[in-house]
Scaffold this motif. Structure first.
Motif, short mmCIF file in Angstrom:
data_model
loop_
_atom_site.label_atom_id
_atom_site.label_comp_id
_atom_site.label_asym_id
_atom_site.label_seq_id
_atom_site.Cartn_x
_atom_site.Cartn_y
_atom_site.Cartn_z
N VAL A 1 0.84 -1.21 0.00
CA VAL A 1 0.00 0.00 0.00
C VAL A 1 0.87 1.25 0.00
CG1 VAL A 1 -1.61 1.35 1.42
CG2 VAL A 1 -2.02 -1.09 1.07
N MET A 2 1.91 1.27 0.83
CA MET A 2 2.76 2.46 0.92
C MET A 2 3.49 2.72 -0.41
SD MET A 2 1.84 3.46 3.79
CE MET A 2 2.77 4.95 3.98
N THR A 3 3.86 1.64 -1.10
CA THR A 3 4.50 1.80 -2.41
C THR A 3 3.52 2.43 -3.40
OG1 THR A 3 5.71 -0.22 -2.00
CG2 THR A 3 5.70 0.53 -4.26
N LYS A 4 2.27 1.98 -3.35
CA LYS A 4 1.27 2.52 -4.29
C LYS A 4 0.94 3.98 -3.96
CE LYS A 4 1.51 -1.09 -6.44
NZ LYS A 4 2.30 -1.05 -7.67
N ILE A 5 0.97 4.33 -2.68
CA ILE A 5 0.73 5.73 -2.30
C ILE A 5 1.88 6.60 -2.84
CG2 ILE A 5 0.56 7.34 -0.35
CD1 ILE A 5 -0.76 5.02 1.25
N ALA A 6 3.10 6.08 -2.68
CA ALA A 6 4.27 6.83 -3.17
C ALA A 6 4.17 7.03 -4.69
CB ALA A 6 5.55 6.09 -2.81
N GLU A 7 3.72 5.98 -5.40
CA GLU A 7 3.56 6.10 -6.86
C GLU A 7 2.51 7.16 -7.21
OE1 GLU A 7 4.54 1.42 -7.79
OE2 GLU A 7 2.68 2.24 -8.58
N ALA A 8 1.40 7.17 -6.45
CA ALA A 8 0.33 8.15 -6.71
C ALA A 8 0.84 9.57 -6.46
CB ALA A 8 -0.88 7.84 -5.83
N ILE B 1 -7.00 4.97 -2.85
CA ILE B 1 -6.04 6.05 -3.11
C ILE B 1 -6.62 6.88 -4.25
CG2 ILE B 1 -3.67 6.63 -3.75
CD1 ILE B 1 -2.90 3.74 -2.87
N ALA B 2 -6.83 8.17 -3.99
CA ALA B 2 -7.37 9.04 -5.03
C ALA B 2 -6.34 10.12 -5.35
CB ALA B 2 -8.68 9.67 -4.57
N ALA B 3 -6.02 10.21 -6.62
CA ALA B 3 -5.08 11.23 -7.08
C ALA B 3 -5.63 11.80 -8.38
CB ALA B 3 -3.71 10.62 -7.32
N ASP B 4 -5.00 12.84 -8.87
CA ASP B 4 -5.48 13.42 -10.12
C ASP B 4 -5.39 12.40 -11.25
OD1 ASP B 4 -6.78 15.73 -10.24
OD2 ASP B 4 -4.99 17.01 -10.31
N GLY B 5 -6.50 12.08 -11.87
CA GLY B 5 -6.49 11.17 -13.01
C GLY B 5 -6.66 9.70 -12.66
N ILE C 1 -9.27 3.96 -13.52
CA ILE C 1 -9.48 3.20 -12.28
C ILE C 1 -8.49 2.04 -12.26
CG2 ILE C 1 -11.10 1.65 -11.06
CD1 ILE C 1 -11.97 4.57 -11.09
N ARG C 2 -7.82 1.87 -11.13
CA ARG C 2 -6.97 0.66 -11.00
C ARG C 2 -7.52 -0.19 -9.85
NH1 ARG C 2 -1.27 2.29 -10.26
NH2 ARG C 2 -1.40 2.79 -12.47
N LEU C 3 -7.68 -1.47 -10.09
CA LEU C 3 -8.20 -2.39 -9.07
C LEU C 3 -7.07 -3.36 -8.73
CD1 LEU C 3 -11.51 -3.34 -10.94
CD2 LEU C 3 -11.21 -1.47 -9.31
#
Ligand code: SF4
Length: 378
Positions: A83-90, A122-126, A169-171
């Protein structure tokens, strides 16, 4: 407020396929299994670890988790890392990033009284990324057009519509005990089309207790699966299969019945489990009786047994190397790889027959490494 919606996102694959099952499940007694409790506790630990990693308040739940052990801790930490890796990517996308943990999501625009709880949103622009943790081992879960995750994504799109310009959307499914990380991407317009054309019409019927019974793989998650007539009829149909040659099953005959066999076996086991429970509660089935099954011998007192063996001059205990999971929990992933990286291998799995459209690669039985050779190595 109830923690579970009448039409829950997690059961959506079932009630979309069989709209009648919603009422059936509502009326059936719901006793959570030990597996369900284990999964729920693992989720609690995941939530705690992610909140802690995000620097938010989170009380340590481990003291109250009945099934807590090193394996659960290890997998929950792994999930937290993912999860933390995906947040960093976002965050690299730029702009503000919203992270919802155990995020309640409103689905009522498409599903009457519908809501769900996303493990991580995780919500980010786009981009909106939905991550779902699965602690089960029974079924390998795919993120591809996964209706549960698509429901969560809808709730997230609805919630963050005004804050973020979302077009993708990414699942993701994180299922550590099956070494399975599955991800799937779709556009918001694809998601909304599915919501209007598939989800909302099915939800309307299911909410009203209308529509049709329809048996299939989704039955395994149905509370009435053991005594549902539609499922029984569909499986009994197989017994009526007409074989061309009365003496032998041809390859074509086998190919015809193979796709139905997993469902048939799973249905047969459900009926057997159900009948046993009923018999233990007093039901008598004509031609059957309750009896003791096979059992293995056990020591009445393990300490006394060990002392007796020692006194007789023998060693009562055996020393065993810890398994890979337990050893990884003991050493941590990094140290495990440093110390044991070169001493671990993954043997080929025993050959199994699976549908041709399954993503796993086909075994080449025409190489020198024949199936029997492969079986030898296992
Ligand atoms: S067992 Fe299958 S067919 Fe029967 S109600 Fe449940 S989902 Fe529908």
């Amino acid at each position: 407020m109830s923690k579970h919606a009448y039409l829950s996102a997690s059961a959506s694959a079932r009630w979309i396929a069989c709209t009648k099952s919603a009422k059936e499940c509502e009326n059936a007694a719901d006793t959570p299994s030990e597996y369900a409790k284990l999964g729920s506790e693992a989720h609690t630990l995941c939530e705690h670890l992610v909140l802690k990693a995000l620097g938010r308040d989170a009380a340590d739940p481990t003291g109250s988790l009945e099934h807590y052990d090193a394996e659960m801790q290890y997998h929950a930490e792994d999930y937290c890392g993912f999860v933390m890796t995906k947040i960093a990517e976002a965050k690299k996308i730029g702009g503000d990033v919203f992270v919802g943990v155990e995020q309640r999501l409103d689905l009522s625009r498409w599903v009457p009284d519908g809501f769900g709880t996303g493990d991580c949103v995780i919500a980010a622009d786009g981009l909106i990324h939905i991550i779902d943790f699965k602690y089960g081992t029974g079924v390998l879960v795919s993120a591809e057009r996964n209706s549960q995750l698509m429901c969560y994504a809808l709730g997230a799109v609805d919630t963050f519509d005004t804050l973020y310009r979302t077009d993708k959307i990414r699942l993701s499914i994180f299922q550590p005990r099956r070494e399975n990380i599955s991800s799937y991407e779709m556009s918001v317009s694809e998601l909304l089309t599915w919501a209007d054309e598939v989800l909302a019409p099915a939800a309307k019927l299911a909410y009203a207790g209308e529509g049709e019974y329809a048996a299939g793989e989704h039955c395994r998650f149905c509370a009435v699966k053991a005594f549902c007539k539609t499922r029984a009829e569909q499986n009994m149909e197989l017994a009526k299969y007409e074989f061309a040659d009365p003496a032998h099953l041809s390859d074509d005959d086998a190919a015809e019945i193979l796709p139905s066999l997993d469902n048939l076996v799973s249905w047969a086991n459900d009926v057997k489990d159900y009948a046993l429970k009923q018999a233990l509660a007093g039901t008598r089935y004509s031609g059957f009786k309750l009896a003791e099954g096979r059992s293995a011998r056990k020591y009445t007192d393990e300490t006394a047994a060990a002392k007796a063996v020692e006194a007789a001059g023998y060693e009562p205990y055996e020393k065993k190397l810890k398994g890979i999971t337990a050893m990884t929990s003991e050493l941590g992933k990094k140290r495990f790889n440093e110390i044991l990286g070169g001493l671990v291998y993954k043997p080929p799995g025993k050959p199994i027959l699976i549908p041709a459209d399954d993503k796993r690669p086909e075994i080449n039985i025409h190489t020198n490494d024949s199936i029997s050779d492969q079986e030898e190595k296992i």
